[in-house]
Design a protein around this motif. Structure first.
Motif, PDB file in Angstrom:
ATOM      1  N   UNK A 114       4.942 -35.683  -0.059  1.00  0.00           N
ATOM      2  CA  UNK A 114       5.865 -34.920   0.774  1.00  0.00           C
ATOM      3  C   UNK A 114       6.896 -34.238  -0.118  1.00  0.00           C
ATOM      4  N   UNK A 115       7.433 -33.134   0.347  1.00  0.00           N
ATOM      5  CA  UNK A 115       8.478 -32.412  -0.374  1.00  0.00           C
ATOM      6  C   UNK A 115       9.265 -31.581   0.616  1.00  0.00           C
ATOM      7  N   UNK A 116      10.383 -31.086   0.159  1.00  0.00           N
ATOM      8  CA  UNK A 116      11.220 -30.212   0.962  1.00  0.00           C
ATOM      9  C   UNK A 116      11.707 -29.073   0.069  1.00  0.00           C
ATOM     10  N   UNK A 117      11.364 -27.838   0.442  1.00  0.00           N
ATOM     11  CA  UNK A 117      11.781 -26.659  -0.315  1.00  0.00           C
ATOM     12  C   UNK A 117      12.301 -25.596   0.657  1.00  0.00           C
ATOM     13  N   UNK A 118      13.151 -24.715   0.143  1.00  0.00           N
ATOM     14  CA  UNK A 118      13.766 -23.666   0.958  1.00  0.00           C
ATOM     15  C   UNK A 118      13.069 -22.336   0.695  1.00  0.00           C
ATOM     16  N   UNK A 119      12.794 -21.596   1.790  1.00  0.00           N
ATOM     17  CA  UNK A 119      12.128 -20.301   1.631  1.00  0.00           C
ATOM     18  C   UNK A 119      13.142 -19.184   1.378  1.00  0.00           C
ATOM     19  N   UNK A 120      12.647 -17.975   1.247  1.00  0.00           N
ATOM     20  CA  UNK A 120      13.487 -16.832   0.910  1.00  0.00           C
ATOM     21  C   UNK A 120      14.455 -16.453   2.041  1.00  0.00           C
ATOM     22  N   UNK A 121      14.195 -16.929   3.247  1.00  0.00           N
ATOM     23  CA  UNK A 121      15.096 -16.671   4.379  1.00  0.00           C
ATOM     24  C   UNK A 121      16.094 -17.804   4.579  1.00  0.00           C
ATOM     25  N   UNK A 122      16.015 -18.844   3.732  1.00  0.00           N
ATOM     26  CA  UNK A 122      16.945 -19.963   3.842  1.00  0.00           C
ATOM     27  C   UNK A 122      16.468 -21.096   4.741  1.00  0.00           C
ATOM     28  N   UNK A 123      15.224 -21.023   5.224  1.00  0.00           N
ATOM     29  CA  UNK A 123      14.663 -22.082   6.062  1.00  0.00           C
ATOM     30  C   UNK A 123      14.069 -23.173   5.190  1.00  0.00           C
ATOM     31  N   UNK A 170      15.164 -16.013  -7.590  1.00  0.00           N
ATOM     32  CA  UNK A 170      14.992 -15.552  -6.213  1.00  0.00           C
ATOM     33  C   UNK A 170      14.771 -14.036  -6.182  1.00  0.00           C
ATOM     34  N   UNK A 171      15.436 -13.317  -7.076  1.00  0.00           N
ATOM     35  CA  UNK A 171      15.293 -11.863  -7.164  1.00  0.00           C
ATOM     36  C   UNK A 171      13.842 -11.474  -7.465  1.00  0.00           C
ATOM     37  N   UNK A 172      13.241 -12.108  -8.479  1.00  0.00           N
ATOM     38  CA  UNK A 172      11.846 -11.809  -8.852  1.00  0.00           C
ATOM     39  C   UNK A 172      10.892 -12.119  -7.705  1.00  0.00           C
ATOM     40  N   UNK A 173      11.097 -13.279  -7.091  1.00  0.00           N
ATOM     41  CA  UNK A 173      10.191 -13.722  -6.025  1.00  0.00           C
ATOM     42  C   UNK A 173      10.332 -12.833  -4.793  1.00  0.00           C
ATOM     43  N   UNK A 174      11.576 -12.482  -4.448  1.00  0.00           N
ATOM     44  CA  UNK A 174      11.810 -11.608  -3.286  1.00  0.00           C
ATOM     45  C   UNK A 174      11.176 -10.236  -3.509  1.00  0.00           C
ATOM     46  N   UNK A 175      11.314  -9.676  -4.709  1.00  0.00           N
ATOM     47  CA  UNK A 175      10.689  -8.381  -5.016  1.00  0.00           C
ATOM     48  C   UNK A 175       9.177  -8.456  -4.866  1.00  0.00           C
ATOM     49  N   UNK A 176       8.589  -9.545  -5.350  1.00  0.00           N
ATOM     50  CA  UNK A 176       7.137  -9.740  -5.254  1.00  0.00           C
ATOM     51  C   UNK A 176       6.725  -9.827  -3.776  1.00  0.00           C
ATOM     52  N   UNK A 177       7.428 -10.652  -3.004  1.00  0.00           N
ATOM     53  CA  UNK A 177       7.104 -10.834  -1.584  1.00  0.00           C
ATOM     54  C   UNK A 177       7.247  -9.516  -0.825  1.00  0.00           C
ATOM     55  N   UNK A 178       8.273  -8.722  -1.158  1.00  0.00           N
ATOM     56  CA  UNK A 178       8.462  -7.425  -0.509  1.00  0.00           C
ATOM     57  C   UNK A 178       7.360  -6.448  -0.906  1.00  0.00           C
ATOM     58  N   UNK A 179       7.005  -6.451  -2.187  1.00  0.00           N
ATOM     59  CA  UNK A 179       5.966  -5.544  -2.686  1.00  0.00           C
ATOM     60  C   UNK A 179       4.646  -5.769  -1.955  1.00  0.00           C
ATOM     61  N   UNK A 180       4.294  -7.028  -1.725  1.00  0.00           N
ATOM     62  CA  UNK A 180       3.017  -7.349  -1.077  1.00  0.00           C
ATOM     63  C   UNK A 180       3.156  -7.562   0.434  1.00  0.00           C
ATOM     64  N   UNK A 181       4.383  -7.381   0.956  1.00  0.00           N
ATOM     65  CA  UNK A 181       4.654  -7.514   2.395  1.00  0.00           C
ATOM     66  C   UNK A 181       4.116  -8.846   2.944  1.00  0.00           C
ATOM     67  N   UNK A 182       4.465  -9.937   2.272  1.00  0.00           N
ATOM     68  CA  UNK A 182       3.960 -11.255   2.654  1.00  0.00           C
ATOM     69  C   UNK A 182       4.631 -11.743   3.932  1.00  0.00           C
ATOM     70  N   UNK A 183       3.826 -12.247   4.847  1.00  0.00           N
ATOM     71  CA  UNK A 183       4.364 -12.720   6.128  1.00  0.00           C
ATOM     72  C   UNK A 183       4.449 -14.246   6.211  1.00  0.00           C
ATOM     73  N   UNK A 184       3.850 -14.943   5.274  1.00  0.00           N
ATOM     74  CA  UNK A 184       3.926 -16.410   5.272  1.00  0.00           C
ATOM     75  C   UNK A 184       5.155 -16.863   4.479  1.00  0.00           C
TER      76      UNK A 184
END
Length: 168
Positions: free
Chosen positions: A37-46, A100-114
């Motif tokens: 088990x683990x707990x991590x925060x996503x790019x939206x803060x969830x 977070x900047x690098x990851x957010x740019x990547x997620x935006x570039x590929x329009x990731x919905x997950x």
């Protein structure tokens, strides 16, 4: 001179034996093991805790923005996520300790919905013994590891793996 060489060899052998005797046992996760088990925060803060997904299949993908195979499989993962999310299969993309900047740019570039989470301390990577990227851990609805997939996946692979962990 021979005595010095002999002493160096004895010291080297002793050091090797000591390291082997005191090394931590690192267990490699395999099919049938309980997924840590683990707990991590996503790019939206969830916050995403693996145990919150009990009863659903989890497609747990470990990746990095610099990883070419990771970038190639992300659009296919997103398309399959759209097909399977209403059938009880979740995708968690675990980035390994990038900003977070690098990851957010990547997620935006590929329009990731997950959900995209960042393992800032590499604790989840360590718990799952992740070495090559990308690595995907398929977690079944009971919270057990169904399969560990290393390397790039095709869209057909991803679809088949999501079918494997889909609740019945």
């Amino acid at each position: 001179m021979r005595t010095v060489i002999l002493l160096l060899m004895i010291a080297a052998i002793g050091y090797t034996l000591y390291n082997n005797a005191t090394a931590e046992d690192v267990s490699v996760l395999k099919a049938g093991d309980k997924a840590p088990d683990f707990s991590l925060v996503d790019l939206e803060g969830n916050t995403h805790k693996l145990s919150d997904y009990k009863g659903q299949g989890v497609f747990l993908n470990f990746w990095g923005t610099w990883c070419k195979p990771c970038a190639k499989e992300m659009p296919a993962m997103d398309r399959q996520y759209e097909q399977f999310k209403d059938q009880g299969v979740q995708v968690l993309a675990v980035n390994i300790a990038q900003s977070e900047f690098e990851v957010q740019n990547f997620a935006d570039q590929y329009k990731l919905s997950f959900p995209v989470v960042i393992d800032k301390t590499k604790s989840v990577m360590t718990a799952y013994n992740i070495i090559p990227l990308p690595t995907t851990v398929l977690v079944n609805p009971e919270g057990e590891i169904e399969r560990v997939v290393t390397g790039e996946m095709t869209e057909q692979d991803i679809k088949g793996f999501m079918e494997e962990i889909k609740p019945e």
